[in-house]
Design a protein around this motif. Structure first.
Motif, PDB file in Angstrom:
ATOM      1  N   PRO A 155      55.642  37.817  41.369  1.00  0.00           N
ATOM      2  CA  PRO A 155      54.931  38.131  40.129  1.00  0.00           C
ATOM      3  C   PRO A 155      54.893  39.612  39.778  1.00  0.00           C
ATOM      4  O   PRO A 155      55.025  39.964  38.605  1.00  0.00           O
ATOM      5  N   PHE A 178      51.251  30.740  35.828  1.00  0.00           N
ATOM      6  CA  PHE A 178      51.832  31.917  36.494  1.00  0.00           C
ATOM      7  C   PHE A 178      50.776  32.955  36.860  1.00  0.00           C
ATOM      8  O   PHE A 178      51.080  34.117  37.038  1.00  0.00           O
ATOM      9  N   GLY A 179      49.523  32.516  36.930  1.00  0.00           N
ATOM     10  CA  GLY A 179      48.413  33.405  37.242  1.00  0.00           C
ATOM     11  C   GLY A 179      48.088  33.416  38.719  1.00  0.00           C
ATOM     12  O   GLY A 179      48.966  33.606  39.577  1.00  0.00           O
ATOM     13  N   SER A 180      46.806  33.159  39.003  1.00  0.00           N
ATOM     14  CA  SER A 180      46.271  33.437  40.340  1.00  0.00           C
ATOM     15  C   SER A 180      46.956  32.702  41.490  1.00  0.00           C
ATOM     16  O   SER A 180      46.992  33.210  42.602  1.00  0.00           O
ATOM     17  N   TRP A 182      50.084  32.125  41.749  1.00  0.00           N
ATOM     18  CA  TRP A 182      51.434  32.659  41.982  1.00  0.00           C
ATOM     19  C   TRP A 182      51.235  33.969  42.738  1.00  0.00           C
ATOM     20  O   TRP A 182      50.771  34.954  42.162  1.00  0.00           O
TER      21      TRP A 182
END
Lengths: 384, 40
Positions: A155, A178-180, A182
């Motif tokens: 990321p 695709f946040g926390s 990833w």
């Protein structure tokens, strides 16, 4: 509809394993722990979406075009690809076989051979100078690819561009996927690159005795988009060989009939740029064509461009810029140009300002500053 | 009716308006830039 791009900086080039960046990117759609290559393709097809991977000199990316209403079904496929690609051994063998076959075909084409030799001369043993040969594929191993994949596709090395109907729901789905959860690996991606080092040898003649046409590529290392002279240099380049009515086309195609097409361009990459002229000409007129190219360069350095011609080029360049902006996707593309060069939107203001106000004297100055024929690299593939 | 015997007036391009993105940086360091066109 939205287009989403996941863009990653390539990892530092390793001359001992030169193909990792390109192979890992190209094979991202070839399978994960839970999806095979055909399942990935089927899933994307089923939702009427479109998925592609692209390898570039500086960045590699994954692009998804999808209807908003199917984002919750298409995004998980991308997430899976970006976090859990496994590069199956059997797919890797197919990849290598296909690439080697493509290479054999490519190496029959003089223009491709010329481009490879030119890049190698200008950029040296770097990611830009790489022209993969048959044996390079023998250095590709699945373990290295997995390691490379984990380092690069993380990321903190990712920029996501989403363009189209970007409503609250689309952004929410994207940030959730695709946040926390990833997570970055412990080692940061090493995206530095070795310095470019142009070759000492400036002349490369690769003889093909049976050639009907010779490929010519000549030019030299040059400035990138970040340099203040770049817009003015682009005007000069357009006059020389940047559009269908350019000096090179008018002389070498229209007047002499040596070629179907000739052009010049400037490539602006992260670590450096190059200015080049490329063409394929009748093998019997190769020498004459090079003489004419040099004549056109010298003319630009010694005689002022007429106001008529300069005004035509100005209108052409501004018109092309305007014409390239057809929808929001193209606005995102314009952003990529500046963002990855570390520039802001004032670049486009300066660019239009320079094109509108540049004088013939300034074009002449650019030619003298950036077209030093003594520093030119020349590659000829075919007959000379 | 349009008078086709005279060419349309020529206008210079003086400024180009570009759509600028919205930016979010996620906690994991991933940057998101969004360009919204609305429904098209």
């Amino acid at each position: 509809m939205v287009r989403i791009e996941w863009i990653f900086s390539n990892l530092r080039f390793d001359p001992a394993k030169p193909l990792l960046n390109v192979a890992v990117n190209t094979m991202l759609t070839e399978g994960t722990s839970i999806l095979s290559a055909s399942q990935i393709a089927d899933q994307i097809d089923f939702y009427g979406a479109f998925l592609q991977v692209d390898y570039g000199y500086d960045h590699s990316q994954v692009t998804l075009y999808t209807l908003n209403k199917h984002l919750s079904s298409t995004l998980p496929v991308i997430k899976d690809i970006l976090t859990d690609s496994i590069f199956p051994e059997s797919e890797l063998e197919t990849f290598i076989r296909n690439q080697q076959q493509k290479l054999q075909v490519s190496l029959q084409k003089n223009d491709i051979v010329a481009r490879r030799a030119f890049n190698k001369a200008i950029y040296g043993d770097t990611i830009y100078g790489l022209g993969a040969d048959f044996d390079d594929y023998k250095t590709l191993f699945r373990d290295d690819m997995l390691w490379h994949f984990k380092q690069m596709y993380q990321p903190s090395n990712c920029t996501i561009l989403i363009a189209g109907k970007v409503d609250k729901k689309a952004l929410e789905l994207l940030t959730i996927s695709f946040g926390s959860d990833w997570i970055n690996p412990t080692v940061e991606a090493n995206t530095t690159q070795p310095e470019l080092k142009a070759a000492y040898e400036h002349l490369y003649f690769i003889e093909k005795p049976a050639a009907l046409q010779s490929a010519i590529r000549m030019g030299l290392p040059s400035i990138t988009r970040t340099h203040p002279d770049f817009p003015a240099l682009q005007v000069m380049n357009t006059v020389l060989g940047g559009y269908f009515g350019s000096r090179l086309m008018a002389n070498i195609r229209e007047d002499k009939g040596y070629t179907y097409g000739i052009g010049s361009g400037i490539s602006s990459l992260k670590k450096g740029g190059a200015l080049f002229i490329a063409t394929e000409v009748g093998a019997d007129v190769c020498k004459a064509a090079i003489t004419e190219i040099e004549k056109e360069i010298n003319l630009l350095k010694t005689e002022l461009v007429s106001e008529d011609e300069l005004s035509l080029v100005r209108n052409y360049m501004l018109g092309s810029l305007l014409g390239s902006l057809e929808n929001v996707l193209s606005h995102a593309d314009k952003f990529k140009n500046i963002y990855f060069s570390g520039l802001g939107y004032e670049y486009y203001d300066q660019y239009t300002q320079v094109i509108r106000s540049i004088t013939a004297e300034e074009v002449l100055q650019m030619a003298n500053k950036y077209l030093d024929l003594d520093k030119f690299y020349r590659v000829i593939v075919g007959k000379y | 009716m349009t008078d086709r015997t005279t060419a349309p007036e020529f206008k210079d391009i003086d400024h180009i308006e570009l759509i600028k993105p919205d930016h979010i940086e996620l906690d994991n360091g991933c940057n998101i830039f969004s360009f919204n066109s609305g429904d098209q």
